[in-house]
Design an enzyme around this catalytic site. Structure first.
Site, PDB file in Angstrom:
ATOM      1  N   ASN A  83      64.629  36.099  39.981  1.00 13.14           N
ATOM      2  CA  ASN A  83      64.048  37.212  40.743  1.00 13.14           C
ATOM      3  C   ASN A  83      62.528  37.345  40.596  1.00 13.14           C
ATOM      4  O   ASN A  83      61.878  37.865  41.503  1.00 13.14           O
ATOM      5  CB  ASN A  83      64.729  38.522  40.320  1.00 13.14           C
ATOM      6  CG  ASN A  83      64.006  39.727  40.849  1.00 13.14           C
ATOM      7  OD1 ASN A  83      64.096  40.051  42.033  1.00 13.14           O
ATOM      8  ND2 ASN A  83      63.225  40.372  39.984  1.00 13.14           N
ATOM      9  N   TYR A  85      52.871  32.798  50.010  1.00 16.75           N
ATOM     10  CA  TYR A  85      54.085  33.582  49.723  1.00 16.75           C
ATOM     11  C   TYR A  85      55.259  33.168  50.624  1.00 16.75           C
ATOM     12  O   TYR A  85      56.312  32.776  50.113  1.00 16.75           O
ATOM     13  CB  TYR A  85      53.759  35.074  49.813  1.00 16.75           C
ATOM     14  CG  TYR A  85      54.930  35.963  49.443  1.00 16.75           C
ATOM     15  CD1 TYR A  85      55.511  35.908  48.185  1.00 16.75           C
ATOM     16  CD2 TYR A  85      55.470  36.843  50.375  1.00 16.75           C
ATOM     17  CE1 TYR A  85      56.595  36.718  47.859  1.00 16.75           C
ATOM     18  CE2 TYR A  85      56.541  37.663  50.049  1.00 16.75           C
ATOM     19  CZ  TYR A  85      57.102  37.593  48.790  1.00 16.75           C
ATOM     20  OH  TYR A  85      58.176  38.387  48.465  1.00 16.75           O
ATOM     21  N   LYS A 130      58.845  31.112  49.685  1.00 18.70           N
ATOM     22  CA  LYS A 130      60.200  31.607  49.943  1.00 18.70           C
ATOM     23  C   LYS A 130      60.980  30.640  50.836  1.00 18.70           C
ATOM     24  O   LYS A 130      62.200  30.513  50.696  1.00 18.70           O
ATOM     25  CB  LYS A 130      60.159  33.017  50.538  1.00 18.70           C
ATOM     26  CG  LYS A 130      59.562  34.063  49.577  1.00 18.70           C
ATOM     27  CD  LYS A 130      60.325  34.179  48.259  1.00 18.70           C
ATOM     28  CE  LYS A 130      59.809  35.302  47.374  1.00 18.70           C
ATOM     29  NZ  LYS A 130      60.524  35.440  46.097  1.00 18.70           N
TER      30      LYS A 130
HETATM   31  P1  NAD Z   1      57.466  43.699  41.193  1.00 21.76           P
HETATM   32  O1  NAD Z   1      56.041  43.289  41.236  1.00 21.76           O
HETATM   33  O2  NAD Z   1      57.819  45.128  40.958  1.00 21.76           O
HETATM   34  O3  NAD Z   1      58.269  42.815  40.133  1.00 21.76           O
HETATM   35  C1  NAD Z   1      57.954  41.464  39.915  1.00 21.76           C
HETATM   36  C2  NAD Z   1      58.615  41.019  38.631  1.00 21.76           C
HETATM   37  O4  NAD Z   1      58.208  39.668  38.378  1.00 21.76           O
HETATM   38  C3  NAD Z   1      58.208  41.857  37.430  1.00 21.76           C
HETATM   39  O5  NAD Z   1      59.329  42.120  36.614  1.00 21.76           O
HETATM   40  C4  NAD Z   1      57.228  40.956  36.687  1.00 21.76           C
HETATM   41  O6  NAD Z   1      57.268  41.126  35.277  1.00 21.76           O
HETATM   42  C5  NAD Z   1      57.736  39.579  37.044  1.00 21.76           C
HETATM   43  N1  NAD Z   1      56.656  38.602  36.919  1.00 21.76           N
HETATM   44  C6  NAD Z   1      55.449  38.636  37.552  1.00 21.76           C
HETATM   45  N2  NAD Z   1      54.706  37.600  37.121  1.00 21.76           N
HETATM   46  C7  NAD Z   1      55.443  36.913  36.213  1.00 21.76           C
HETATM   47  C8  NAD Z   1      55.247  35.753  35.430  1.00 21.76           C
HETATM   48  N3  NAD Z   1      54.107  35.047  35.479  1.00 21.76           N
HETATM   49  N4  NAD Z   1      56.245  35.349  34.597  1.00 21.76           N
HETATM   50  C9  NAD Z   1      57.397  36.014  34.534  1.00 21.76           C
HETATM   51  N5  NAD Z   1      57.667  37.125  35.251  1.00 21.76           N
HETATM   52  C10 NAD Z   1      56.691  37.555  36.080  1.00 21.76           C
HETATM   53  O7  NAD Z   1      58.037  43.211  42.580  1.00 21.76           O
HETATM   54  P2  NAD Z   1      59.475  43.294  43.264  1.00 21.76           P
HETATM   55  O8  NAD Z   1      59.223  43.806  44.615  1.00 21.76           O
HETATM   56  O9  NAD Z   1      60.498  43.923  42.400  1.00 21.76           O
HETATM   57  O10 NAD Z   1      59.769  41.719  43.392  1.00 21.76           O
HETATM   58  C11 NAD Z   1      60.928  41.079  42.900  1.00 21.76           C
HETATM   59  C12 NAD Z   1      61.274  39.933  43.829  1.00 21.76           C
HETATM   60  O11 NAD Z   1      61.573  40.456  45.129  1.00 21.76           O
HETATM   61  C13 NAD Z   1      60.140  38.922  44.041  1.00 21.76           C
HETATM   62  O12 NAD Z   1      60.677  37.609  44.032  1.00 21.76           O
HETATM   63  C14 NAD Z   1      59.605  39.277  45.426  1.00 21.76           C
HETATM   64  O13 NAD Z   1      59.029  38.166  46.056  1.00 21.76           O
HETATM   65  C15 NAD Z   1      60.886  39.706  46.107  1.00 21.76           C
HETATM   66  N6  NAD Z   1      60.725  40.538  47.311  1.00 21.76           N
HETATM   67  C16 NAD Z   1      60.200  41.801  47.245  1.00 21.76           C
HETATM   68  C17 NAD Z   1      60.094  42.547  48.413  1.00 21.76           C
HETATM   69  C18 NAD Z   1      59.524  43.941  48.409  1.00 21.76           C
HETATM   70  O14 NAD Z   1      59.269  44.494  49.512  1.00 21.76           O
HETATM   71  N7  NAD Z   1      59.330  44.584  47.268  1.00 21.76           N
HETATM   72  C19 NAD Z   1      60.514  42.019  49.643  1.00 21.76           C
HETATM   73  C20 NAD Z   1      61.052  40.743  49.661  1.00 21.76           C
HETATM   74  C21 NAD Z   1      61.166  40.010  48.502  1.00 21.76           C
END
Ligand code: NAD
Length: 247
Positions: free
Chosen positions: A90, A155, A159
């Site tokens: 994730n 990005y 994906k």
């Molecule tokens: P977020 O920024 O709240 O969480 C990101 C997580 O990744 C955090 O727990 C952080 O500690 C971890 N992380 C960041 N850099 C890191 C590193 N170098 N090593 C290890 N861990 C690391 O974002 P989110 O929205 O919860 O994102 C989670 C996933 O969901 C991601 O893969 C993101 O691409 C995907 N996503 C999010 C959305 C959205 O709208 N929020 C939409 C589509 C996909």
């Protein structure tokens, strides 16, 4: 609903946002969970919010791009709980930079976490899962892995690559009883979204057929289904959880 009792999950990026919700949902449905974060202090402060599950949750902070550290920590999880049944890939980083302004370092940083770490973690988990007779891997993709986006090309490229790994690994690992799927969220209410002005969030919501942005729990529920035995005939799929959004 969907029972994970007796199963052990590893969740990368489990300290906040979607990952934290996956951790909570898995714990609430009976799993043991290893939550992974990038820094010891963020992992420890997340663990302090989960004290009611303390016998079933541990925290680790390996460098996800380092195969040796990941292998060492995944073995620790197996030794602690007896198996590794579910890997949630994730952790992820987004980008909004214009092509004209990208540095190679910035492009590479996104690809490293969003793609290379998924490869490294999947390899380490699959080696354990194969030996124990099966398991499942689920990745957090994104709606931009289908539509692209008008800036921050690293990005969506990352994906699309995640979806490619899911399609390929599902075919390669099926014989070892390892299922591989992805959940592709639309716009979801995490730290990223909280930073936007309310009017902008209202405008985004109005364009989504179900009339709202996603909550982290919406994504975690799809994870729960895919991780459970109810999904035992599902592999190689990218499941959209986006309120019907079409760009
Ligand atoms: P977020 O920024 O709240 O969480 C990101 C997580 O990744 C955090 O727990 C952080 O500690 C971890 N992380 C960041 N850099 C890191 C590193 N170098 N090593 C290890 N861990 C690391 O974002 P989110 O929205 O919860 O994102 C989670 C996933 O969901 C991601 O893969 C993101 O691409 C995907 N996503 C999010 C959305 C959205 O709208 N929020 C939409 C589509 C996909």
């Amino acid at each position: 609903m969907f029972v994970l009792k007796g199963k052990t999950a590893i969740v990368t990026g489990g300290t906040r946002g979607i990952g934290f919700s996956i951790v909570k949902t898995f714990l609430d449905n009976g799993a043991n969970v290893a939550l992974l974060g990038s820094r010891q202090n963020s992992v420890e402060s997340t663990l302090s919010k989960l004290s009611q599950y303390k016998d079933r949750v541990i925290g680790l902070w390996p460098d996800l791009m380092n195969p040796e550290e990941v292998k060492r920590d995944f073995e620790k999880v197996k030794n602690r709980f007896g198996s590794v049944d579910i890997l949630a890939n994730n952790a992820g980083l987004s980008s909004r930079t214009s092509l004209y302004d990208y540095t190679l370092e910035e492009f590479q940083k996104v690809m490293d976490l969003n793609v290379t770490a998924v490869f490294v973690c999947s390899q380490a988990a699959a080696r354990i899962m194969k030996e124990q007779g099966g398991g499942c891997i689920i990745c957090t993709s994104s709606m931009v892995g289908e539509y692209g986006q008008p800036s921050g090309c690293s990005y969506p490229a990352s994906k699309f690559a995640v979806n490619g790994l899911v399609k390929s690994l599902s075919r390669e690992l099926a014989k070892d009883h390892i299922r591989v799927n992805a959940v592709a969220p639309g716009v979801t209410r995490t730290d990223m979204l909280s930073a936007l002005p309310k009017e902008m969030v209202d405008r985004i919501s109005a364009d989504i057929p179900l009339g709202r942005v996603g909550e982290p729990e919406d994504i975690a529920n799809a994870y729960l289904f895919l991780a459970s035995d109810a999904a035992s005939y599902i592999t190689g799929q990218v499941v959209k959880v986006d309120g019907g959004a079409r760009v």
